[in-house]
Design a protein around this motif. Structure first.
Motif, mmCIF file in Angstrom:
data_model
loop_
_atom_site.group_PDB
_atom_site.id
_atom_site.type_symbol
_atom_site.label_atom_id
_atom_site.label_comp_id
_atom_site.label_asym_id
_atom_site.label_seq_id
_atom_site.Cartn_x
_atom_site.Cartn_y
_atom_site.Cartn_z
ATOM 1 N N PHE A 192 -7.951 2.122 74.318
ATOM 2 C CA PHE A 192 -7.818 1.185 75.436
ATOM 3 C C PHE A 192 -6.529 1.415 76.220
ATOM 4 N N ALA A 193 -5.487 1.898 75.541
ATOM 5 C CA ALA A 193 -4.197 2.094 76.215
ATOM 6 C C ALA A 193 -4.286 3.140 77.326
ATOM 7 N N ILE A 194 -5.254 4.046 77.226
ATOM 8 C CA ILE A 194 -5.369 5.105 78.238
ATOM 9 C C ILE A 194 -5.813 4.537 79.583
ATOM 10 N N PRO A 195 -6.991 3.895 79.684
ATOM 11 C CA PRO A 195 -7.363 3.330 80.993
ATOM 12 C C PRO A 195 -6.444 2.186 81.431
ATOM 13 N N TRP A 196 -5.907 1.428 80.473
ATOM 14 C CA TRP A 196 -4.987 0.337 80.795
ATOM 15 C C TRP A 196 -3.761 0.875 81.534
ATOM 16 N N THR A 197 -3.216 1.999 81.038
ATOM 17 C CA THR A 197 -2.033 2.606 81.664
ATOM 18 C C THR A 197 -2.390 3.309 82.965
ATOM 19 N N LEU A 198 -3.495 4.068 82.964
ATOM 20 C CA LEU A 198 -3.908 4.782 84.170
ATOM 21 C C LEU A 198 -4.188 3.814 85.316
ATOM 22 N N ARG A 199 -4.728 2.657 84.993
ATOM 23 C CA ARG A 199 -5.030 1.670 86.031
ATOM 24 C C ARG A 199 -3.762 1.197 86.726
ATOM 25 N N ILE A 200 -2.683 1.023 85.977
ATOM 26 C CA ILE A 200 -1.409 0.615 86.573
ATOM 27 C C ILE A 200 -0.919 1.675 87.554
ATOM 28 N N LEU A 201 -1.115 2.946 87.191
ATOM 29 C CA LEU A 201 -0.624 4.046 88.023
ATOM 30 C C LEU A 201 -1.542 4.326 89.215
ATOM 31 N N GLN A 202 -2.860 4.226 89.012
ATOM 32 C CA GLN A 202 -3.810 4.635 90.040
ATOM 33 C C GLN A 202 -4.321 3.483 90.900
ATOM 34 N N TYR A 203 -4.349 2.289 90.337
ATOM 35 C CA TYR A 203 -4.894 1.139 91.067
ATOM 36 C C TYR A 203 -3.939 -0.055 90.992
ATOM 37 N N PRO A 204 -2.718 0.125 91.503
ATOM 38 C CA PRO A 204 -1.746 -0.984 91.415
ATOM 39 C C PRO A 204 -2.212 -2.228 92.163
ATOM 40 N N ASP A 205 -3.033 -2.049 93.221
ATOM 41 C CA ASP A 205 -3.532 -3.212 93.951
ATOM 42 C C ASP A 205 -4.468 -4.038 93.088
ATOM 43 N N ARG A 206 -5.311 -3.369 92.272
ATOM 44 C CA ARG A 206 -6.196 -4.078 91.353
ATOM 45 C C ARG A 206 -5.382 -4.823 90.289
ATOM 46 N N VAL A 207 -4.356 -4.155 89.795
ATOM 47 C CA VAL A 207 -3.506 -4.775 88.772
ATOM 48 C C VAL A 207 -2.816 -6.009 89.335
ATOM 49 N N TRP A 208 -2.291 -5.890 90.544
ATOM 50 C CA TRP A 208 -1.607 -7.037 91.148
ATOM 51 C C TRP A 208 -2.577 -8.181 91.417
#
Length: 373
Positions: free
Chosen positions: A70-86
């Protein structure tokens, strides 16, 4: 040609969806899985069941594996989709699940100590558990400050958004002493490191304890004056069980740390009786909330609907915490009734975990897991 093109594109598209829509709630499943492993190990110890002990070790190993995956997509999402994370961080409900990631690290540390300590050896176990404590504590403190600040600054938050998921960012600090005081008791007693771990653990206990009282009043106000949340959020009601159950475990760990020598001139014996009474009061509230949860869930099942949602994972960690707290009560008072309650709650947890895991797997296989909410 079109079929070949589709076969080449589809896996890439699916992988992109996993990263883009890998919400913070996924680590709620690892929290519950790890708690199940710890609860099973306690049942195995109380009733001398070797096969259950083996199962507990396997469940903890599964928790570690899922966390790494789970840590892989969780981390990649922060880097690739910061708007989704925010967007998730600022959402009044979804954002509350971000601390489940660092909480999982603390739960894994406890699970490793319960089931794998003999396999790793003292030196490796100390290194692993200390690392998990540091990473988990930083994450919990960091997300707690961030999410509560966002909540206070967000003018769009209304009373209707108040659900027990609001407990997670501030009250999750209560989980920190479970591993911190365990390390003091088992490894660092009488050292400067032990004193530091003790102070951090007690500070976290203060943050989580007071925020439990403050946020509890806010959420209960919402439940009293608004209609019950929609069916998707029904499982979050059981989260109200977790704070006092975790506090019982923390009291048990505090007694152990004081007896081992936490430093600062603190002595265990003058306060043990008071701590036992406190544990009884806290466990009594957890038991009452457990019964209240059964009543509320029955209302949803009988008078409304209660279909499967990923939020069913919210049932698992609080039930695991309640089971573990019951084991602490058995240790403190030696009453056989607590051992049987431990076994019963753990059995219920195992059934719920199995059903939820099966439905989640089906959801993933059908392609419904990683879609916009």
């Amino acid at each position: 040609m079109n079929d070949l093109f589709s076969r080449n594109i589809y896996p890439r598209s699916q992988l992109r969806n996993v990263v883009e829509f890998f919400g913070p709630q996924w680590f709620g499943s690892t929290m519950g899985t790890g708690a199940l492993g710890v609860a099973l190990s306690l049942v195995a110890a109380h009733f001398h069941l070797a096969i259950v002990d083996t199962l507990a070790t396997a469940i903890v190993a599964l928790t570690i594996g899922l966390t790494l995956v789970f840590a892989i997509p969780w981390t990649l999402r922060i880097l690739q989709y910061p708007d989704r994370v925010w967007a998730d961080l600022t959402h009044p409900i979804r954002g509350q699940f971000y601390p489940t990631m660092p909480i999982t690290l603390i739960v894994i540390g406890i699970g490793i100590h319960r089931t794998m300590g003999g396999l790793l050896g003292p030196a490796v176990e100390r290194l692993v558990l200390t690392g998990l404590f540091v990473a988990g504590s930083l994450g919990i403190f960091g997300f707690g400050l961030l999410l509560v600040t966002i909540m206070f600054a967000n003018d769009e938050v209304g009373i209707g958004h108040g659900v027990f998921a609001w407990y997670i960012p501030p009250v999750s600090h209560l989980v920190i002493p479970l591993l911190g005081l365990l390390l003091v008791e088992s490894t660092y007693a009488g050292t400067t490191t032990g004193q530091l771990l003790f102070m951090v653990s007690m500070m976290a206990l203060g943050v989580g304890g007071f925020m439990f009282l403050f946020f509890g009043s806010i959420v209960l106000h919402r439940y009293a004056y608004e209609s019950l949340p929609r069916e998707k959020l029904a499982p979050t009601f059981v989260i109200g069980l977790a704070p006092t159950a975790v506090l019982v475990i923390a009291v048990g760990r505090l007694i152990g740390a004081l007896r081992a020598g936490a430093g600062f001139g603190l002595s265990a014996e003058p306060v043990i009786a008071a701590l036992k009474l406190l544990a009884t009061v806290l466990w009594g509230f957890s038991a009452w909330w457990f019964l209240l949860t059964l009543a509320v869930v029955s209302f949803y099942v009988l008078d409304r609907t209660h279909p499967f949602f990923f939020t069913w994972w919210a049932y698992t960690f609080p039930l695991g915490a309640f089971a573990i707290s019951t084991a602490v009560m058995h240790h403190l008072f030696g009453l056989a009734a607590f051992a049987f309650v431990l076994a019963g709650v753990t059995a219920l947890l195992a059934v719920l975990w199995t059903i939820t895991a099966a439905f989640t797997t089906r959801m993933i296989l059908r392609g419904h897991a990683f879609t916009p909410e």
